[in-house]
Structure formats: C-alpha cells, structure tokens
Design a protein around this motif. Structure first.
Motif, short mmCIF file in Angstrom:
data_model
loop_
_atom_site.label_atom_id
_atom_site.label_comp_id
_atom_site.label_asym_id
_atom_site.label_seq_id
_atom_site.Cartn_x
_atom_site.Cartn_y
_atom_site.Cartn_z
N ARG B 14 0.82 -1.22 0.00
CA ARG B 14 0.00 0.00 0.00
C ARG B 14 0.85 1.26 0.00
O ARG B 14 0.39 2.32 -0.39
CB ARG B 14 -0.89 0.02 1.24
CG ARG B 14 -1.97 -1.03 1.16
CD ARG B 14 -3.25 -0.53 1.83
NE ARG B 14 -4.17 -1.65 1.98
CZ ARG B 14 -4.65 -2.06 3.14
NH1 ARG B 14 -4.33 -1.42 4.26
NH2 ARG B 14 -5.47 -3.08 3.20
N ASN B 17 1.14 1.81 -3.64
CA ASN B 17 -0.05 1.46 -4.45
C ASN B 17 -0.55 2.64 -5.28
O ASN B 17 -1.12 2.46 -6.36
CB ASN B 17 -1.15 0.99 -3.51
CG ASN B 17 -2.21 0.16 -4.20
OD1 ASN B 17 -1.96 -1.01 -4.51
ND2 ASN B 17 -3.36 0.76 -4.46
N HIS B 18 -0.36 3.85 -4.77
CA HIS B 18 -0.91 5.05 -5.42
C HIS B 18 0.10 5.73 -6.35
O HIS B 18 -0.14 6.85 -6.81
CB HIS B 18 -1.45 6.02 -4.37
CG HIS B 18 -0.41 6.54 -3.42
ND1 HIS B 18 0.50 5.72 -2.78
CD2 HIS B 18 -0.12 7.80 -3.02
CE1 HIS B 18 1.29 6.46 -2.02
NE2 HIS B 18 0.95 7.72 -2.16
N ARG B 157 -2.83 2.32 6.32
CA ARG B 157 -3.39 3.20 5.28
C ARG B 157 -2.72 4.57 5.31
O ARG B 157 -2.40 5.09 6.37
CB ARG B 157 -4.89 3.44 5.52
CG ARG B 157 -5.70 2.19 5.50
CD ARG B 157 -7.10 2.44 4.95
NE ARG B 157 -7.83 1.19 4.84
CZ ARG B 157 -7.86 0.45 3.73
NH1 ARG B 157 -7.24 0.87 2.64
NH2 ARG B 157 -8.51 -0.70 3.71
#
Lengths: 193, 193
Positions: B14, B17-18, B157
């Motif tokens: 994560r 991930n972006h 997150r």
C-alpha cells in the motif's frame, strides 16, 4: 465537441509517469471487458513501453492473451465510482459495458474499446513474456496509439489546475479511496553543501 | 522523537499502491547511492513484491546487482528539491550523501541506508530476473522490511490531510514537476443501469 487529441508517442509514457490508477480495456472474438488496475508503470520512453499487473483470476487476462492487445484508459475524479465498480465486478458472466451503460469509442490503431470520460488513452500490443506473466502477473506492452483530453494534458504535459479539478487523475490508496493530485510543486537541483 | 513505525508486511505494498515517485537507495562494498525513480509498482501483496525500473546507465544498478539488495524510500512534498537533485546527478564519481548532506539511517533488516525525511521505507531483496532486467530495466524484489511515518500512514493506510500537507507523496509529472496528492475521494460500486 470532443477534447480528445492525439499524443505523440514520444510523450505517451508521461500519461502514466505519475502513477495513476488505470482502466484496462480489451476485446477479443466478440467479448469485451474493462477492469481497474492500480499497478502499472512505464518501462521505456522510446519506444514507449509499459508494464501492468493483470491477475490470473481476471476475465481480462484471457482476452489479453487471446488478442495480444490491451488498452490503458486513465480515469479522473469524475469517474471514481465507475473505477471502483469495474474494479470490483467481473465481466465473465455479464458484459460490464451493458450492465453499467459504460460508453466507449473505438481506438484508432487497434480498434480497442476506449472508455469515454477518461482523460487519456493508450492502445498497446502485448510483448509476450510468459515468465513475467506467470511469476508476477506482469504484462509488458508497446504503446501504439496515445490520446489525451486537451483540457488537462497539452503539449506533452499534464496541466493540473483548479479549473479542471474534475479531470485530475486518481491514485488508489486502497479500499476504494483515491488520492487525487490537486497540487503541483517544482523541484530544483540543490547546490552541493 | 521519531515518527517511524514498522508497517506489517501485509500492508507494505500500500505504500506505493498510489504511484508515488520513490528514491532507490543501495550500498555495496563500501559504496552507497540514492537515485529517484518514477517508475515502480507493487506486483503482489503477499508475499509483498515490487517492480522498479533501474536504467543501465545508473550507478545504482551495479550496486543492486552486486549486493542483491535495494531499498525504496518514499519522499514527500518537503523533499521535492532533494528528489530532483538525486534524480539528476550521478553518485559514480562523488558520494551524493556527502555532497548534499543527505541524512540516512540504517535499515532494520538489510542494513541499507534509508533516507531521513521520507515518509515510508522498504528494504527489498532482488529476485534475480536477468531477462526482465536486460530487456526492460525492470527489477523485481521482495519486501523484507517496511516502515512509515505515523503522522501520514497509520493502521495500514495513508492518511493524507490538510494538517500533514508537507508529508504528502510526490508523483513525477516530468521536468522536475511533481503532482502532490492533496485530496481524497471515495468510489462506490454503482448499481446496474
């Protein structure tokens, strides 16, 4: 009036250089599909080549292997729901385009279905790499056509401004949450200390 | 007081991930280096595996091949100048850390130099793939340690808010211009039409 304009292939990799989530669209022998993929990247500027992860469980994968072709469409803020929808549903049993009234147009080089409302589109020919595909679900492709919405990508560059905020790209954070690139900063080369 | 916290390996992917730009840091036989890379992506969540493009011209590449190790450090808005600097200079003739007074700390699993001021860090073991490395400059690696700044990444997150704007990730648009993810939107699954 459409805002789609061709992008020079030399600039094609800039469309995904900043890591946006993409939609992978495909068609083969009368079937078509579109899925979301957070994992893609350029691997070479000239010739423009990309890598994208397409999981073994996806319906898309079979269509890519069958046709040797795939498109990457780059969704924007206005398409967050559509992106999540095609990322969480399968097109194996029911055509997603019909189920969700997804409008598409025909790619100029390969005839692939490209998704309306996105802000950039690339048609790619798969470069067959069975080992990378098997071991890492990683598909390589060469970009053979590129287009972008000239309201947000012009003269080979993204132009992300307050007045085109709905057209800014999505960057998947997980769980259907997307970061949106809403600011731009310049980096300069520092003098030695 | 440091804000670095371990990230569970199940959540490591994560971190990129972006699609943020990363700094690749390496050390081998008394030499070390750090370069910027816009082109990286996860390829698998469990075990966490990544791909990153490391050009044949880079000094970094030889150190990766020699050591079998590399780290990905994720810079933030406050590090835009540093990112551009290490992206445009070579460490072959002069140590970049010394030249630009780049502070680093030692990675917990592999002892790699990790860059202070970044917001996340991953140490990786190269998975030797000579063909992908030669044909696409694409290196695969398995993540063996992950950490993040708990002011901006917590409970697995990213948490990108107005009050931590200096810690938001950079997304290279080309030419030393970086998009910064300053907004977050949620996508929902649409009902069939």
């Amino acid at each position: 009036m459409t805002h789609r304009r061709p992008v020079a292939l030399a600039h094609a990799c800039r469309l995904i250089n900043h890591g946006p989530t993409v939609l992978v669209s495909v068609s083969h022998e009368g079937r078509r599909n579109v899925m979301a993929a957070a994992w893609s990247m350029p691997v070479e500027f000239t010739p423009p080549r990309v890598a994208v992860v397409i999981d073994k469980s996806t319906f898309t994968r079979g269509l890519v292997l069958g046709s040797g072709l795939f498109a990457l469409c780059i969704p924007c803020r206005a398409l967050a729901d559509l992106t999540t929808t095609v990322g969480r549903t399968s097109g194996r049993d029911e055509d997603k385009f019909a189920r969700h009234t997804i409008a598409s147009f025909t790619g100029p080089a390969l005839g692939l279905p490209l998704i309306e409302g996105c802000v950039a589109w690339m048609e790619c020919r798969r470069i067959a790499e069975p080992h990378s595909e098997a071991a890492y679900d990683t598909f390589f492709g060469e970009v053979v056509s590129a287009q972008a919405d000239d309201r947000v990508f012009a003269e080979g560059r993204w132009s992300l401004r307050a007045d085109n905020a709905d057209l800014h790209t999505l960057h998947h954070l997980g769980g259907g949450q997307y970061g949106v690139v809403d600011s731009v900063v310049s980096g300069k080369v520092l003098d030695p200390t």
